[in-house]
Design a protein around this motif. Structure first.
Motif, mmCIF file in Angstrom:
data_model
loop_
_atom_site.group_PDB
_atom_site.id
_atom_site.type_symbol
_atom_site.label_atom_id
_atom_site.label_comp_id
_atom_site.label_asym_id
_atom_site.label_seq_id
_atom_site.Cartn_x
_atom_site.Cartn_y
_atom_site.Cartn_z
ATOM 1 N N SER A 72 0.896 -1.101 0.155
ATOM 2 C CA SER A 72 0.063 -0.089 -0.022
ATOM 3 C C SER A 72 0.827 1.097 0.061
ATOM 4 C CB SER A 72 -1.005 -0.166 1.150
ATOM 5 O OG SER A 72 -0.174 0.518 2.433
ATOM 6 N N ARG A 73 0.272 2.335 0.222
ATOM 7 C CA ARG A 73 0.843 3.518 0.531
ATOM 8 C C ARG A 73 1.569 3.734 1.577
ATOM 9 N NH1 ARG A 73 -2.604 7.732 -3.402
ATOM 10 N NH2 ARG A 73 -1.809 6.783 -5.273
ATOM 11 N N GLY A 74 1.350 2.866 2.995
ATOM 12 C CA GLY A 74 1.894 2.802 4.048
ATOM 13 C C GLY A 74 0.911 3.109 5.005
ATOM 14 N N PRO A 75 1.430 2.868 6.248
ATOM 15 C CA PRO A 75 0.871 3.007 7.549
ATOM 16 C C PRO A 75 -0.028 4.289 7.730
ATOM 17 C CG PRO A 75 2.954 2.043 7.810
ATOM 18 C CD PRO A 75 2.940 2.483 6.547
ATOM 19 N N ALA A 76 0.671 5.365 7.432
ATOM 20 C CA ALA A 76 0.040 6.634 7.782
ATOM 21 C C ALA A 76 -1.346 6.822 7.024
ATOM 22 C CB ALA A 76 0.866 7.952 7.364
ATOM 23 N N THR A 77 -1.340 6.206 5.693
ATOM 24 C CA THR A 77 -2.524 6.337 4.850
ATOM 25 C C THR A 77 -3.354 5.277 5.420
ATOM 26 O OG1 THR A 77 -1.222 6.941 2.978
ATOM 27 C CG2 THR A 77 -3.683 6.057 2.538
ATOM 28 N N ASP A 78 -3.259 4.011 5.666
ATOM 29 C CA ASP A 78 -3.778 2.740 6.194
ATOM 30 C C ASP A 78 -4.552 3.075 7.334
ATOM 31 O OD1 ASP A 78 -3.434 1.577 3.548
ATOM 32 O OD2 ASP A 78 -1.872 0.353 4.406
ATOM 33 N N LEU A 79 -3.753 3.688 8.221
ATOM 34 C CA LEU A 79 -4.291 3.529 9.791
ATOM 35 C C LEU A 79 -5.374 4.704 9.906
ATOM 36 C CD1 LEU A 79 -0.849 2.794 11.681
ATOM 37 C CD2 LEU A 79 -2.809 1.396 11.026
ATOM 38 N N ALA A 80 -5.549 5.469 8.974
ATOM 39 C CA ALA A 80 -6.279 6.658 8.857
ATOM 40 C C ALA A 80 -7.864 5.986 8.986
ATOM 41 C CB ALA A 80 -6.485 7.694 7.993
ATOM 42 N N ARG A 81 -7.904 4.779 8.448
ATOM 43 C CA ARG A 81 -9.248 4.087 8.431
ATOM 44 C C ARG A 81 -8.686 2.773 8.100
ATOM 45 N NH1 ARG A 81 -12.485 4.666 3.065
ATOM 46 N NH2 ARG A 81 -11.967 2.377 2.844
ATOM 47 N N VAL A 82 -8.723 1.877 9.096
ATOM 48 C CA VAL A 82 -8.187 0.409 8.982
ATOM 49 C C VAL A 82 -9.165 -0.477 8.236
ATOM 50 C CG1 VAL A 82 -7.008 -1.414 10.314
ATOM 51 C CG2 VAL A 82 -6.783 0.950 11.239
ATOM 52 N N SER A 83 -9.106 -0.019 6.898
ATOM 53 C CA SER A 83 -10.139 -0.972 6.407
ATOM 54 C C SER A 83 -9.759 -1.121 4.860
ATOM 55 C CB SER A 83 -11.650 -0.377 6.314
ATOM 56 O OG SER A 83 -12.544 -0.836 5.454
ATOM 57 N N SER A 84 -9.737 -2.278 4.199
ATOM 58 C CA SER A 84 -9.487 -2.417 2.782
ATOM 59 C C SER A 84 -10.830 -2.269 2.167
ATOM 60 C CB SER A 84 -8.836 -3.547 2.429
ATOM 61 O OG SER A 84 -7.367 -3.510 2.741
ATOM 62 N N THR A 85 -10.948 -1.959 0.652
ATOM 63 C CA THR A 85 -12.134 -1.906 -0.118
ATOM 64 C C THR A 85 -11.863 -3.165 -1.194
ATOM 65 O OG1 THR A 85 -12.354 0.440 0.289
ATOM 66 C CG2 THR A 85 -13.572 -0.437 -1.514
ATOM 67 N N ASP A 86 -12.918 -3.893 -1.341
ATOM 68 C CA ASP A 86 -13.008 -4.708 -2.313
ATOM 69 C C ASP A 86 -12.813 -4.240 -3.846
ATOM 70 O OD1 ASP A 86 -13.390 -6.945 -3.749
ATOM 71 O OD2 ASP A 86 -15.520 -7.104 -3.727
ATOM 72 N N ASP A 87 -11.916 -4.235 -4.482
ATOM 73 C CA ASP A 87 -11.915 -3.575 -5.844
ATOM 74 C C ASP A 87 -12.906 -3.883 -6.681
ATOM 75 O OD1 ASP A 87 -9.419 -2.542 -5.092
ATOM 76 O OD2 ASP A 87 -8.210 -4.003 -6.247
ATOM 77 N N LEU A 88 -13.532 -5.107 -6.732
ATOM 78 C CA LEU A 88 -14.503 -5.365 -7.603
ATOM 79 C C LEU A 88 -16.107 -4.698 -7.233
ATOM 80 C CD1 LEU A 88 -15.503 -7.201 -10.108
ATOM 81 C CD2 LEU A 88 -15.812 -8.966 -8.423
ATOM 82 N N THR A 89 -16.426 -4.613 -6.034
ATOM 83 C CA THR A 89 -17.641 -4.533 -5.601
ATOM 84 C C THR A 89 -17.569 -2.908 -5.002
ATOM 85 O OG1 THR A 89 -17.452 -5.253 -3.423
ATOM 86 C CG2 THR A 89 -18.222 -6.506 -5.342
ATOM 87 N N TRP B 8 5.269 -3.360 3.234
ATOM 88 C CA TRP B 8 5.650 -3.071 4.598
ATOM 89 C C TRP B 8 5.024 -4.259 5.442
ATOM 90 C CZ3 TRP B 8 1.536 -1.573 8.241
ATOM 91 C CH2 TRP B 8 0.488 -0.988 7.639
ATOM 92 N N VAL B 9 5.770 -4.352 6.570
ATOM 93 C CA VAL B 9 5.322 -5.571 7.622
ATOM 94 C C VAL B 9 4.591 -5.125 8.800
ATOM 95 C CG1 VAL B 9 6.347 -7.463 9.053
ATOM 96 C CG2 VAL B 9 7.416 -6.785 6.792
ATOM 97 N N LEU B 10 3.581 -5.762 8.951
ATOM 98 C CA LEU B 10 2.698 -5.447 10.376
ATOM 99 C C LEU B 10 2.341 -6.659 11.237
ATOM 100 C CD1 LEU B 10 -0.674 -6.287 9.729
ATOM 101 C CD2 LEU B 10 -0.120 -4.613 7.766
ATOM 102 N N GLN B 11 1.966 -6.475 12.311
ATOM 103 C CA GLN B 11 1.381 -7.362 13.214
ATOM 104 C C GLN B 11 -0.163 -6.916 13.353
ATOM 105 O OE1 GLN B 11 4.115 -7.570 16.479
ATOM 106 N NE2 GLN B 11 4.445 -9.756 15.920
#
Length: 154
Positions: A36-53, A101-104
């Motif tokens: 991804s673009r990184g934790p700063a972007t991802d942690l603002a909203r801890v949710s991925s989006t299904d690309d298809l739907t 990037w690596v996460l737990q």
């Protein structure tokens, strides 16, 4: 105020070799790699989006680095190389700012490709893009070859 301060989400250490990443996987259980673009972007909203739907999912999609029992003592470095190589096409498909990037964290479900969805995310480190070259070379040294997991475009 004393005490240990967590690094800013994108101010993480950088793993610069496949051997270093393999050592990290040896020392820690429950690690995942995220592209991804990184934790700063991802942690603002801890949710991925299904690309298809376009449906939001309950966590960040990531791929586990833990070794499965069926691997039966084979090379851990090759395991880690394969886990990276399988998704190495993502920066090309999702944009130049996409990096591994690596996460737990805690698994909250599965995404549409059966990938774990991770919440309660703790960023661990960036993976230098040179490690991807090492992973590709490790995979190419095997007697059987395969490319990254990529869906063909229409």
């Amino acid at each position: 105020m004393g005490g240990r301060q967590e690094p800013a989400p994108d101010d993480l250490p950088v793993v610069r070799s496949l051997a270093e990443l393999t050592e990290l996987v040896e020392r820690h259980q429950g690690l995942y790699v995220r592209w991804s673009r990184g934790p700063a972007t991802d942690l603002a909203r801890v949710s991925s989006t299904d690309d298809l739907t376009g449906v939001p999912m309950p966590g960040l999609s990531a791929n586990p680095l833990d070794v499965e029992e069926w691997w039966e003592g084979r090379s851990l470095e090759f395991w880690v190389a394969r886990r990276l190589h399988d998704y190495s096409h993502l920066p090309h498909e999702k944009g130049p700012r996409v990096r591994p990037w690596v996460l737990q964290g805690r698994e909250t479900g599965r995404g549409p490709d059966n990938e774990p969805l991770i919440a309660e995310v703790r960023p661990m480190c960036w993976i230098d893009l040179g490690v991807l070259d090492e992973a590709r070379a490790e995979v190419e040294r095997q007697e059987r070859s395969w490319g990254p997991l990529r869906r063909s475009g229409r």
